[in-house]
Design a protein around this motif. Structure first.
Motif, PDB file in Angstrom:
ATOM      1  N   ASP A   1      51.759  63.786  44.152  1.00  0.00           N
ATOM      2  CA  ASP A   1      50.747  62.736  44.306  1.00  0.00           C
ATOM      3  C   ASP A   1      49.874  62.551  43.057  1.00  0.00           C
ATOM      4  OD1 ASP A   1      51.295  61.655  47.002  1.00  0.00           O
ATOM      5  OD2 ASP A   1      51.069  63.888  47.456  1.00  0.00           O
ATOM      6  N   ILE A   2      50.152  61.320  42.552  1.00  0.00           N
ATOM      7  CA  ILE A   2      48.786  61.046  41.381  1.00  0.00           C
ATOM      8  C   ILE A   2      48.174  59.559  41.578  1.00  0.00           C
ATOM      9  CG2 ILE A   2      48.789  60.249  38.861  1.00  0.00           C
ATOM     10  CD1 ILE A   2      51.129  61.802  38.410  1.00  0.00           C
ATOM     11  N   ILE A   3      46.938  59.716  41.641  1.00  0.00           N
ATOM     12  CA  ILE A   3      46.105  58.677  42.142  1.00  0.00           C
ATOM     13  C   ILE A   3      45.129  58.313  40.887  1.00  0.00           C
ATOM     14  CG2 ILE A   3      44.243  57.560  43.601  1.00  0.00           C
ATOM     15  CD1 ILE A   3      45.320  59.441  45.823  1.00  0.00           C
ATOM     16  N   VAL A   4      45.157  56.986  40.503  1.00  0.00           N
ATOM     17  CA  VAL A   4      44.412  56.517  39.323  1.00  0.00           C
ATOM     18  C   VAL A   4      43.708  55.165  39.661  1.00  0.00           C
ATOM     19  CG1 VAL A   4      44.594  55.789  36.908  1.00  0.00           C
ATOM     20  CG2 VAL A   4      46.185  57.306  37.658  1.00  0.00           C
ATOM     21  N   LEU A   5      42.327  55.224  39.420  1.00  0.00           N
ATOM     22  CA  LEU A   5      41.535  54.293  39.516  1.00  0.00           C
ATOM     23  C   LEU A   5      41.355  53.516  38.186  1.00  0.00           C
ATOM     24  CD1 LEU A   5      38.695  55.682  42.104  1.00  0.00           C
ATOM     25  CD2 LEU A   5      41.029  54.323  42.565  1.00  0.00           C
ATOM     26  N   GLY A   6      41.011  52.339  38.269  1.00  0.00           N
ATOM     27  CA  GLY A   6      40.737  51.507  37.111  1.00  0.00           C
ATOM     28  C   GLY A   6      39.665  50.300  37.281  1.00  0.00           C
ATOM     29  N   LEU A   7      39.041  49.884  36.101  1.00  0.00           N
ATOM     30  CA  LEU A   7      38.255  49.000  36.002  1.00  0.00           C
ATOM     31  C   LEU A   7      38.452  48.134  34.718  1.00  0.00           C
ATOM     32  CD1 LEU A   7      35.295  47.578  36.968  1.00  0.00           C
ATOM     33  CD2 LEU A   7      34.250  49.383  35.338  1.00  0.00           C
ATOM     34  N   ASP A   8      38.563  46.714  35.107  1.00  0.00           N
ATOM     35  CA  ASP A   8      39.104  45.774  34.046  1.00  0.00           C
ATOM     36  C   ASP A   8      38.115  44.789  33.852  1.00  0.00           C
ATOM     37  OD1 ASP A   8      41.486  47.183  33.599  1.00  0.00           O
ATOM     38  OD2 ASP A   8      42.687  45.843  34.744  1.00  0.00           O
ATOM     39  N   VAL A   9      37.904  44.391  32.681  1.00  0.00           N
ATOM     40  CA  VAL A   9      37.023  43.048  32.284  1.00  0.00           C
ATOM     41  C   VAL A   9      38.128  42.286  31.413  1.00  0.00           C
ATOM     42  CG1 VAL A   9      35.456  42.026  30.755  1.00  0.00           C
ATOM     43  CG2 VAL A   9      34.998  44.446  32.090  1.00  0.00           C
ATOM     44  N   ARG A  10      38.342  40.851  31.933  1.00  0.00           N
ATOM     45  CA  ARG A  10      39.487  40.164  31.378  1.00  0.00           C
ATOM     46  C   ARG A  10      38.747  38.915  30.598  1.00  0.00           C
ATOM     47  NH1 ARG A  10      43.808  40.769  36.329  1.00  0.00           N
ATOM     48  NH2 ARG A  10      43.594  43.185  36.562  1.00  0.00           N
ATOM     49  N   ALA A  11      39.408  38.493  29.568  1.00  0.00           N
ATOM     50  CA  ALA A  11      38.803  37.211  28.840  1.00  0.00           C
ATOM     51  C   ALA A  11      40.003  36.507  28.184  1.00  0.00           C
ATOM     52  CB  ALA A  11      38.010  37.682  27.778  1.00  0.00           C
ATOM     53  N   ALA A  12      39.953  35.524  27.866  1.00  0.00           N
ATOM     54  CA  ALA A  12      41.162  34.501  27.034  1.00  0.00           C
ATOM     55  C   ALA A  12      40.411  33.766  26.107  1.00  0.00           C
ATOM     56  CB  ALA A  12      41.648  33.798  28.412  1.00  0.00           C
ATOM     57  N   ASP A  13      41.222  32.989  25.331  1.00  0.00           N
ATOM     58  CA  ASP A  13      40.705  31.641  24.461  1.00  0.00           C
ATOM     59  C   ASP A  13      40.619  30.749  24.987  1.00  0.00           C
ATOM     60  OD1 ASP A  13      43.271  31.103  24.563  1.00  0.00           O
ATOM     61  OD2 ASP A  13      44.041  31.609  22.593  1.00  0.00           O
ATOM     62  N   HIS A  14      40.055  29.563  24.156  1.00  0.00           N
ATOM     63  CA  HIS A  14      39.802  28.302  25.046  1.00  0.00           C
ATOM     64  C   HIS A  14      41.246  27.761  25.698  1.00  0.00           C
ATOM     65  CE1 HIS A  14      41.292  27.026  21.279  1.00  0.00           C
ATOM     66  NE2 HIS A  14      41.550  25.806  21.552  1.00  0.00           N
ATOM     67  N   ARG A  15      42.442  27.964  24.885  1.00  0.00           N
ATOM     68  CA  ARG A  15      43.651  27.422  25.284  1.00  0.00           C
ATOM     69  C   ARG A  15      44.092  28.007  26.559  1.00  0.00           C
ATOM     70  NH1 ARG A  15      48.115  27.893  20.834  1.00  0.00           N
ATOM     71  NH2 ARG A  15      46.969  30.216  20.647  1.00  0.00           N
ATOM     72  N   TYR A  16      44.145  29.342  26.706  1.00  0.00           N
ATOM     73  CA  TYR A  16      44.437  29.969  28.013  1.00  0.00           C
ATOM     74  C   TYR A  16      43.503  29.343  29.212  1.00  0.00           C
ATOM     75  CZ  TYR A  16      45.849  33.541  31.376  1.00  0.00           C
ATOM     76  OH  TYR A  16      46.248  34.321  32.572  1.00  0.00           O
ATOM     77  N   ASN A  17      42.392  29.657  29.115  1.00  0.00           N
ATOM     78  CA  ASN A  17      41.500  29.311  30.252  1.00  0.00           C
ATOM     79  C   ASN A  17      41.697  27.774  30.504  1.00  0.00           C
ATOM     80  OD1 ASN A  17      40.150  31.717  30.381  1.00  0.00           O
ATOM     81  ND2 ASN A  17      38.205  31.420  29.230  1.00  0.00           N
ATOM     82  N   GLN A  18      41.822  26.910  29.356  1.00  0.00           N
ATOM     83  CA  GLN A  18      41.980  25.480  29.772  1.00  0.00           C
ATOM     84  C   GLN A  18      43.377  25.028  30.398  1.00  0.00           C
ATOM     85  OE1 GLN A  18      39.909  22.797  29.052  1.00  0.00           O
ATOM     86  NE2 GLN A  18      41.456  21.575  30.322  1.00  0.00           N
TER      87      GLN A  18
END
Length: 277
Positions: A182-199
């Motif tokens: 057994d392997i258990i992994v926890l993760g924390l992410d912060v996500r961002a994008a340029d103006h085209r992706y967000n639009q």
């Protein structure tokens, strides 16, 4: 005086004491060193896994409705080369110090403006038009900080140069359990994008506003999501294993006021069973 490398030193001593007698062993050593480099690039064996799974999550980013879809599992790797259903086709390399880098090519299905069994989308988006699918290039970097903690980052670029734009992610991963089965992994992410992706995924143009129920909205580039995830790999034996990934995410930053968002928080999950040979 410049210090000789071990190989250069052996070669110098051999030339002094043995002349051309050492040319054959040196040639064999050079061949062995070349073979070692080749083996590190192309690998000594191919690792392969096949299986099946199911994924569930919002119909699109910001939707309150959910859907589930079957997902195939296919993974092949040999040396620095890999291809699989989660990462695409690419190259990878890891240093003895725990630095890892990969460059791969994948496919973004985009988004539909109606319910779909094959891609994100919902009838609620009627009049918004489609976000076109596109091939993407993914650069992934990771550095092991301790035996149980690593930091990583990722950038995904659309290769067609169209509306889809570029997204970014930075995160931490902690291995909280690492046993033989057994392997258990926890993760924390912060996500961002340029103006085209967000639009493309959260914005509403003037024309889209006229064709749909939504007011115009221009988010601009920047942070758009935060996520916590946990994944568990369980090995039944040397061949069979199961994998579970659960992600809790929250839309925010530049996109939190988007009229397309019905619910900011979401849960998604993937589970699969696979056979490795």
């Amino acid at each position: 005086m410049k210090k000789l490398s071990a190989y250069a030193l052996r070669r110098s001593v051999a030339q002094v004491f043995y002349g051309s007698v050492m040319s054959l062993p040196l040639a064999l050593q050079a061949q062995a060193e070349t073979a070692a480099i080749t083996d590190s690039i192309f690998g000594g064996e191919t690792q392969a896994s096949v299986g099946v799974g199911v994924a569930g999550g919002p119909r699109y980013m910001g939707s309150k409705d959910y859907r589930s879809v079957p997902v195939p599992v296919l993974s092949l790797s040999r040396g620095i080369f890999f291809v699989d259903t989660y990462r695409g086709l690419g190259l990878q390399w890891q240093s003895p110090s725990g630095f890892y880098i990969s460059q791969s090519f994948f496919y973004d299905a985009g988004r539909d403006d109606r319910n779909s069994d094959f891609r994100p989308g919902a009838n609620r988006l009627s009049g918004m038009g489609e976000v076109d699918s596109t091939a993407t290039s993914i650069l992934y970097l990771s550095q092991q900080l301790t035996p149980w903690l690593s930091v990583n980052g990722e950038a995904e670029f659309a290769l067609d140069g169209g509306e889809r734009g570029t997204r970014y992610r930075a995160g931490l991963e902690a291995t909280v359990l690492n046993q033989s089965r057994d392997i258990i992994v926890l993760g924390l992410d912060v996500r961002a994008a340029d103006h085209r992706y967000n639009q493309a995924y959260f914005g509403v143009t003037g024309q889209q506003s006229q064709q749909s129920r939504f007011t115009a909205f221009t988010p601009g580039g920047g942070l758009n999501q935060y996520a916590l995830n946990a994944n568990w790999t369980h090995k039944f034996d040397e061949n069979w294993s199961t994998y579970v990934l659960v992600t809790a995410s929250e839309l925010g930053g530049k996109v939190e006021d988007s009229p397309l968002i019905e619910r900011k928080g979401a849960l998604s999950a993937v589970t699969s069973i696979s056979y490795t040979f």
